[in-house]
Design an enzyme around this catalytic site. Structure first.
Site, mmCIF file in Angstrom:
data_model
loop_
_atom_site.group_PDB
_atom_site.id
_atom_site.type_symbol
_atom_site.label_atom_id
_atom_site.label_comp_id
_atom_site.label_asym_id
_atom_site.label_seq_id
_atom_site.Cartn_x
_atom_site.Cartn_y
_atom_site.Cartn_z
ATOM 1 N N GLY A 1 -0.556 -6.021 3.690
ATOM 2 C CA GLY A 1 -1.606 -5.053 3.992
ATOM 3 C C GLY A 1 -2.898 -5.602 3.408
ATOM 4 N NE ARG A 2 -3.513 -5.645 -2.938
ATOM 5 C CZ ARG A 2 -3.805 -4.443 -3.449
ATOM 6 N NH1 ARG A 2 -5.058 -4.093 -3.604
ATOM 7 N NH2 ARG A 2 -2.850 -3.612 -3.822
ATOM 8 C CB CYS B 1 -18.921 18.048 -9.542
ATOM 9 S SG CYS B 1 -19.516 19.090 -10.815
HETATM 10 N N1 LLP Z 1 5.271 -2.980 2.600
HETATM 11 C C1 LLP Z 1 5.624 -1.883 1.911
HETATM 12 C C2 LLP Z 1 6.959 -1.321 2.076
HETATM 13 C C3 LLP Z 1 4.702 -1.271 1.030
HETATM 14 O O1 LLP Z 1 5.064 -0.194 0.337
HETATM 15 C C4 LLP Z 1 3.405 -1.810 0.899
HETATM 16 C C5 LLP Z 1 2.416 -1.181 0.031
HETATM 17 C C6 LLP Z 1 3.089 -2.961 1.667
HETATM 18 C C7 LLP Z 1 4.053 -3.518 2.486
HETATM 19 C C8 LLP Z 1 1.750 -3.602 1.614
HETATM 20 O O2 LLP Z 1 1.443 -4.056 0.349
HETATM 21 P P1 LLP Z 1 0.183 -5.035 0.159
HETATM 22 O O3 LLP Z 1 0.460 -6.285 0.948
HETATM 23 O O4 LLP Z 1 -1.001 -4.313 0.682
HETATM 24 O O5 LLP Z 1 0.114 -5.272 -1.292
HETATM 25 N N2 LLP Z 1 -3.050 1.925 -3.091
HETATM 26 C C9 LLP Z 1 -2.671 0.727 -3.818
HETATM 27 C C10 LLP Z 1 -1.645 -0.087 -3.082
HETATM 28 C C11 LLP Z 1 -0.414 0.687 -2.705
HETATM 29 C C12 LLP Z 1 0.535 -0.117 -1.871
HETATM 30 C C13 LLP Z 1 1.640 0.683 -1.325
HETATM 31 N N3 LLP Z 1 2.585 -0.077 -0.563
HETATM 32 C C14 LLP Z 1 -3.929 -0.089 -4.140
HETATM 33 O O6 LLP Z 1 -5.046 0.368 -3.836
HETATM 34 O O7 LLP Z 1 -3.846 -1.156 -4.741
#
Ligand code: LLP
Length: 424
Positions: free
Chosen positions: A275-276, A344
Site C-alpha cells: 500500500g504505502r 480544538c
Molecule cells: N496487506 C495487509 C493485510 C495489511 O493489513 C496492510 C496494511 C497492507 C497489506 C499494506 O501495508 P503497507 O504496504 O501499506 O505497509 N495506518 C498505518 C498503516 C496501517 C496498515 C494496515 N495494514 C500508517 O499510517 O502507517
C-alpha cells in the site's frame, strides 16, 4: 532500487505545477498526487508475478484506476473497498491469467461484504477460522487463501504490527491443520497462503516470513498455487531512512517459490501486496499558513489542515517532511517552528513524536497566507481523514502528464450533516 531521497524544506511546485497555482485552483487543504511516482513504484516491483495494491493506503477511485491501468490487481478490506474496486474497473472472479483481480482480505465478514462477495465472485483471504464456515454457507466450491499469523510481527509502530499473540490479525499458524479440515469439510480449496506481519517494517523481519511461509505451504500441500508476501514495504520519510533492497527481498521469496515448485511439481505465483510503497511518496498535503504565533520561546505555524486530514503524526508520532513555499520564491532563513492545525485539541500538531511530545522543525521563515506542504502524505493520509470538529474532508487532485485533475471535490457543509435527523 530507487535513489536515496533528499528532502528540501522549500518547494515551489509539485510535478511541475506551481503550488500557488494549485492552491488558487483547488483551495486548501488539498491532497495532490503525482501519478508518475505511483507508476514508477509499480515498475520497481516488476519482478513479482503479481502486485496487489492494498488500496486502504489511498483508495480514491482515480488512484485505484491508475494502478489498475499500470497492471496491478487490488486488495479490498471491506464492502466499501470492493465497491471502489468495481467502480475503478476491476471485475470479480479470475482475470485472464487466472489471478483474482479483487481479493477480500479481512478477519471478519459483515453482511454487506458477504453479499458483494457472493454477487461478484470475489476471492476471499480468510483471516479467521470462522470465515471459512461463513463463506461456505454462501458460496460453494470456492478457492480460498488463508492469511496466517506466523507468531511474530513488526511495524513502524506497535500499532502497525500485525503479527504475534497480541495481534488480532490472521489465523494462528498452529491452527492450520484445523483450518484445512474445516475447508475440506466445507468443500473449499485452500489455493493460497498469505502473511502480512506489519506496516513499515524492515528486510530482516520480512525475511523471517519466508521460512514460515515455506513450512505452512508444505503443511497444506500441493493445492497451494499462490503465496503472498503481504505488504509492509517501508518508504523513507526523512533523509536518514532508506529504501529496502528490493532485489534481495525478491530473491528470498523466489527461493521459497522455487523450493515449493519442486516439491509440488507445479508453478507457484508470487504476490506482493504493498500500500504505502505505491502511494506514500506520490502525495502532498497542500495547506495555507493562517497564523504565526509566539508562545513564550516557541513559534507556531498554524495551517488550515489538521489531524482530521492527516492523522499519522497524532496516531503514531509519524514524521512527515514539511516544506514552505515562499510566495516570491525568495530564499529565507530557517527558524525553529512547531506546525499545528486548526482543531480544538492540543494534540493537533504535525511535528510531534510518539507519545504526543511536541517537537520543533527548522523551516524557512514564512508569513500568513503562504503555503506549507506536508510531504509523503499519499499513504494513510486522506483515507484516514475524518469530519472531526465538523471540518470538511479535503479535496484531492491527481497530476497526470502535466495536468492537474480534481479527483475528489472538497466536502460542503451540507455533506457533513448529510444523513443526520432531528426527530420531530
Ligand atoms: N496487506 C495487509 C493485510 C495489511 O493489513 C496492510 C496494511 C497492507 C497489506 C499494506 O501495508 P503497507 O504496504 O501499506 O505497509 N495506518 C498505518 C498503516 C496501517 C496498515 C494496515 N495494514 C500508517 O499510517 O502507517
Amino acid at each position: 532500487m530507487p535513489q536515496i531521497q533528499e528532502f528540501s524544506t522549500t518547494r515551489t511546485d509539485i510535478a511541475g505545477i506551481s503550488v500557488y497555482e494549485l492552491a488558487s485552483q483547488f483551495g486548501t487543504p488539498t491532497f495532490v498526487y503525482d501519478a508518475s511516482v505511483i507508476q514508477q513504484r509499480v515498475s520497481d516491483l516488476a519482478q513479482f508475478d503479481v502486485v496487489r495494491y492494498a488500496q486502504k493506503a489511498c483508495s480514491n477511485i482515480a488512484i485505484v484506476d491508475l494502478v489498475r491501468q499500470s497492471g496491478v490487481v487490488v486488495d479490498a478490506v471491506s464492502a466499501g473497498e470492493i465497491h471502489r474496486a468495481l467502480l475503478a474497473g476491476y471485475k470479480g472472479g479470475p482475470g485472464e491469467d487466472g489471478t483474482p483481480q479483487i481479493v477480500y482480505t479481512a478477519d471478519i465478514f459483515d453482511q454487506m461484504a458477504l453479499d458483494l462477495i457472493a454477487e461478484h465472485d470475489i476471492h476471499v483471504n480468510c483471516g479467521s477460522p470462522d470465515m471459512i464456515a461463513q463463506l461456505a454457507e454462501r458460496v460453494s466450491g470456492a478457492h480460498i487463501t488463508l492469511r496466517l499469523n506466523p507468531g511474530f510481527g513488526h511495524g513502524h509502530s506497535q500499532k502497525t504490527n500485525t503479527g504475534g499473540e497480541q495481534s488480532k490479525h490472521g489465523i494462528w499458524f498452529e491452527q492450520l491443520a484445523e483450518c484445512k479440515a474445516l475447508a475440506d469439510n466445507a468443500g473449499l480449496t485452500i489455493s493460497g497462503l498469505h502473511m502480512h506481519i506489519g506496516s513499515g517494517t524492515d528486510l530482516e523481519h520480512l525475511a523471517q516470513v519466508c521460512g514460515s511461509m515455506k513450512q505452512a505451504a508444505l503443511e497444506v500441500g500441493p493445492s497451494i498455487s499462490v503465496v503472498s508476501a503481504g505488504g509492509g514495504l517501508p518508504v523513507p520519510y526523512n533523509s536518514s531512512q532508506s529504501y529496502m533492497d528490493l532485489d534481495r527481498y525478491y530473491e528470498l521469496w523466489d527461493e521459497v517459490r522455487k523450493s515449493l515448485e519442486s516439491e509440488f511439481e507445479h508453478s507457484i505465483s508470487l504476490e506482493i501486496e504493498p500500500g504505502r510503497y505505491l502511494s506514500a511518496e506520490s502525495g502532498f498535503l497542500l495547506t495555507e499558513i493562517r497564523a504565526v504565533k509566539e508562545m513564550g520561546s516557541n513559534r507556531f505555524y498554524l495551517v488550515d489542515a489538521g489531524f482530521n486530514n492527516l492523522a499519522r503524526p497524532i496516531m503514531y508520532g509519524s514524521y512527515h517532511p514539511i516544506s514552505i513555499s515562499p510566495r516570491n520564491g525568495d530564499s529565507r532563513e530557517d527558524q525553529a517552528v512547531i506546525v499545528g492545525g486548526p482543531l480544538c485539541e492540543s494534540g493537533d500538531i504535525f511535528t510531534q513524536e510518539e507519545g504526543g511530545f511536541v517537537a520543533s522543525r527548522q523551516l524557512p521563515k514564512a508569513e500568513v497566507g503562504e503555503l506549507l506542504v506536508i510531504e509523503c502524505a499519499g499513504a494513510y493520509g486522506s483515507v484516514m481523514g475524518s469530519n472531526y470538529n465538523s471540518k470538511p474532508l479535503a479535496s484531492e487532485v491527481l497530476i497526470k502528464q502535466g495536468e492537474a485533475h480534481l479527483i475528489r471535490a472538497r466536502q460542503s457543509l451540507d455533506d457533513i450533516t448529510r444523513g443526520e435527523i432531528i426527530p420531530s
